[in-house]
Design a protein around this motif. Structure first.
Motif, short mmCIF file in Angstrom:
data_model
loop_
_atom_site.label_atom_id
_atom_site.label_comp_id
_atom_site.label_asym_id
_atom_site.label_seq_id
_atom_site.Cartn_x
_atom_site.Cartn_y
_atom_site.Cartn_z
N GLY A 44 -15.00 32.57 9.60
CA GLY A 44 -14.24 33.80 10.01
C GLY A 44 -15.03 34.78 10.93
N LYS A 45 -15.82 34.42 11.56
CA LYS A 45 -16.62 35.24 12.33
C LYS A 45 -16.01 35.61 13.69
N SER A 46 -15.84 34.53 14.35
CA SER A 46 -14.97 34.59 15.58
C SER A 46 -13.66 35.41 15.73
N SER A 47 -13.00 35.07 14.41
CA SER A 47 -11.57 35.63 14.27
C SER A 47 -11.73 37.22 13.86
N LEU A 48 -12.80 37.66 13.33
CA LEU A 48 -13.42 38.89 13.12
C LEU A 48 -13.63 39.64 14.31
N ILE A 49 -14.35 38.97 15.25
CA ILE A 49 -14.90 39.46 16.68
C ILE A 49 -13.57 39.70 17.40
N LYS A 50 -12.69 38.68 17.37
CA LYS A 50 -11.30 38.50 18.22
C LYS A 50 -10.68 40.13 18.02
N LEU A 51 -10.82 40.31 16.70
CA LEU A 51 -10.06 41.46 16.08
C LEU A 51 -10.50 42.63 16.90
N MET A 52 -11.71 42.81 16.44
CA MET A 52 -12.40 43.98 17.08
C MET A 52 -12.34 44.20 18.42
N LEU A 53 -12.27 42.77 19.15
CA LEU A 53 -12.01 43.01 20.52
C LEU A 53 -10.78 43.33 21.13
N GLY A 54 -9.96 43.41 20.01
CA GLY A 54 -8.45 43.55 20.36
C GLY A 54 -7.59 42.53 21.10
N LEU A 55 -8.31 41.29 20.81
CA LEU A 55 -7.65 40.32 21.41
C LEU A 55 -6.60 39.55 20.38
N THR A 56 -6.89 39.93 19.01
CA THR A 56 -5.51 39.68 18.17
C THR A 56 -5.58 40.88 17.41
N THR A 57 -4.40 40.96 16.43
CA THR A 57 -4.13 42.13 15.69
C THR A 57 -4.29 41.59 14.09
N PRO A 58 -4.80 42.79 13.30
CA PRO A 58 -4.63 42.43 12.06
C PRO A 58 -3.47 42.03 11.29
N THR A 59 -3.37 40.98 10.30
CA THR A 59 -1.95 40.69 9.51
C THR A 59 -2.01 41.82 8.35
N GLU A 60 -3.30 42.42 8.07
CA GLU A 60 -3.25 43.53 7.22
C GLU A 60 -4.42 44.26 7.62
N GLY A 61 -4.40 45.58 7.11
CA GLY A 61 -5.46 46.40 7.38
C GLY A 61 -5.48 47.27 8.77
N ARG A 62 -6.79 47.80 9.04
CA ARG A 62 -6.76 48.52 10.41
C ARG A 62 -8.25 48.54 11.04
N ILE A 63 -8.32 48.77 12.14
CA ILE A 63 -9.61 48.47 12.95
C ILE A 63 -9.48 49.60 13.79
N ARG A 64 -10.64 50.34 13.91
CA ARG A 64 -10.87 51.51 14.83
C ARG A 64 -12.08 50.92 15.72
N VAL A 65 -11.96 51.07 16.71
CA VAL A 65 -13.23 50.76 17.79
C VAL A 65 -13.43 52.13 18.79
#
Ligand SMILES: Nc1ncnc2c1ncn2[C@@H]1O[C@H](COP(=O)(O)OP(=O)(O)OP(=O)(O)O)[C@@H](O)[C@H]1O
Length: 314
Positions: A44-65
């Motif tokens: 899940g490492k790349s998936s997490l990076i993609k979420l932090m880059l804003g390339l994908t959005t979380p199904t649940e939860g929240r990300i602030r960069v």
């Protein structure tokens, strides 16, 4: 550290259909911190990076960069402050290094005037910069990729398997650049399978397994939690391993290595006492070395113990 986190991941999950790529991850990254994210293929490492880059959005939860949602329409100013070195960089082979970096600078909306300094920083000489990328060695391509990631002096840098295929000297110079960035306050998140080379480079290690964060802490913290045995490596003066085995008894587990070297494995808390005993009334030794559990061993331990999430996560 008193400053605010540059990245906050709160209860984030990501599903692709019925595939759970990321499950309930919490993570906060600080300025000036170099964090290594390790995990098996598909953890899940790349998936997490993609979420932090804003390339994908979380199904649940929240990300602030940098205080905002990286996937929002208004996030272009955030993305300009983020650098990314993907695992497989494919540059156009017929463009020169200089043309390539100019292209990425325009794409990111940053001036191209700083590119010469960037080339110097990553160690690409002007003759190389004028050559077509198709003629580059792996190391040169990776230096160009790093220069691309450093465009616009990012406050956050994501590096996905940055040293794969690099020779030891190049890896060393790569980590020197990363250390300088971290010291200047950049948040660096580094994914790697080359665990041993992360020792001394990462302030913190996040272990991912099957989409979950199963450990998070400094190497010293993870070592303490894992409670793996420490090995005392001895080169015996008389080569009498059987005598040493009788002398040490049940206090440590003895393993014979090549060249008359012997290892005694014991609990970390017993290490100092055992070394003292060897020095005072143990067998004569030519050399003594203390070997801490490696990052590979700790990693294997945390993957075997997914129940440690609560203990290891901060
Ligand atoms: N776009 C997608 N569609 C469907 N499944 C996906 C997608 N992206 C990732 N996955 C799945 O999510 C899981 C996590 O993949 P991810 O690429 O994040 O792992 P990783 O830790 O980066 O692995 P590696 O070290 O091999 O790069 C895998 O099972 C993968 O197949």
């Amino acid at each position: 550290m008193t400053s605010e986190p540059t990245i906050i991941v709160e209860g984030v999950s990501k599903r692709y259909g019925d595939q759970h790529a990321v499950r309930g991850v919490d993570l906060a990254l600080m300025p000036g911190e170099c964090v290594a994210m390790v995990g098996h293929n598909g953890a899940g490492k790349s998936s997490l990076i993609k979420l932090m880059l804003g390339l994908t959005t979380p199904t649940e939860g929240r990300i602030r960069v940098l205080g905002g949602d990286p996937a929002s329409a208004a996030a272009s100013s955030i993305r300009r402050q983020v650098g990314f070195l993907p695992e497989n960089v494919a540059f156009h082979p017929s463009m020169t290094g200089r043309e390539t970096l100019d292209f990425y600078a325009r794409l990111k909306g940053v001036p191209t005037q700083g590119n010469a300094a960037l080339f110097e920083r990553v160690g690409l000489e002007s003759a190389a910069v004028a050559r077509r990328v198709g003629t580059y060695s792996k190391g040169m391509r990776q230096r160009l990729a790093l220069a691309q990631a450093l465009l616009g002096a990012p406050r956050i840098l994501f590096l996905d398997e940055p040293t794969t295929g690099l020779d030891p000297a190049l890896r060393q110079s790569f980590y020197e650049i990363v250390a300088a960035l971290r010291d200047a306050g950049t948040t660096v998140l580094l994914c790697s399978h080359a665990l041993t080379e992360l020792e001394g480079q990462a302030d913190r290690v996040v272990v991912m397994s099957r989409g979950r964060k199963v450990a998070d802490g400094s190497l010293a913290t993870l070592r303490g939690l894992a409670r793996l045995p420490v090995r005392i490596r001895l080169t015996l003066a008389d080569g009498d391993v059987d005598g040493l085995a009788r002398w040490v008894g049940e206090d440590a587990v003895l393993t014979r290595l090549a060249g008359g070297v012997v290892e005694l494995a014991c609990a970390n808390d017993d290490k100092v006492g055992l070394v003292r005993r060897i020095a005072c009334d143990g067998p004569a030794v030519h050399d003594i070395e203390i070997v801490q559990p490696s990052l590979d061993e700790m990693y294997a331990h945390f993957l075997r113990r997914p129940d440690m999430v609560g203990e290891a996560a901060e």
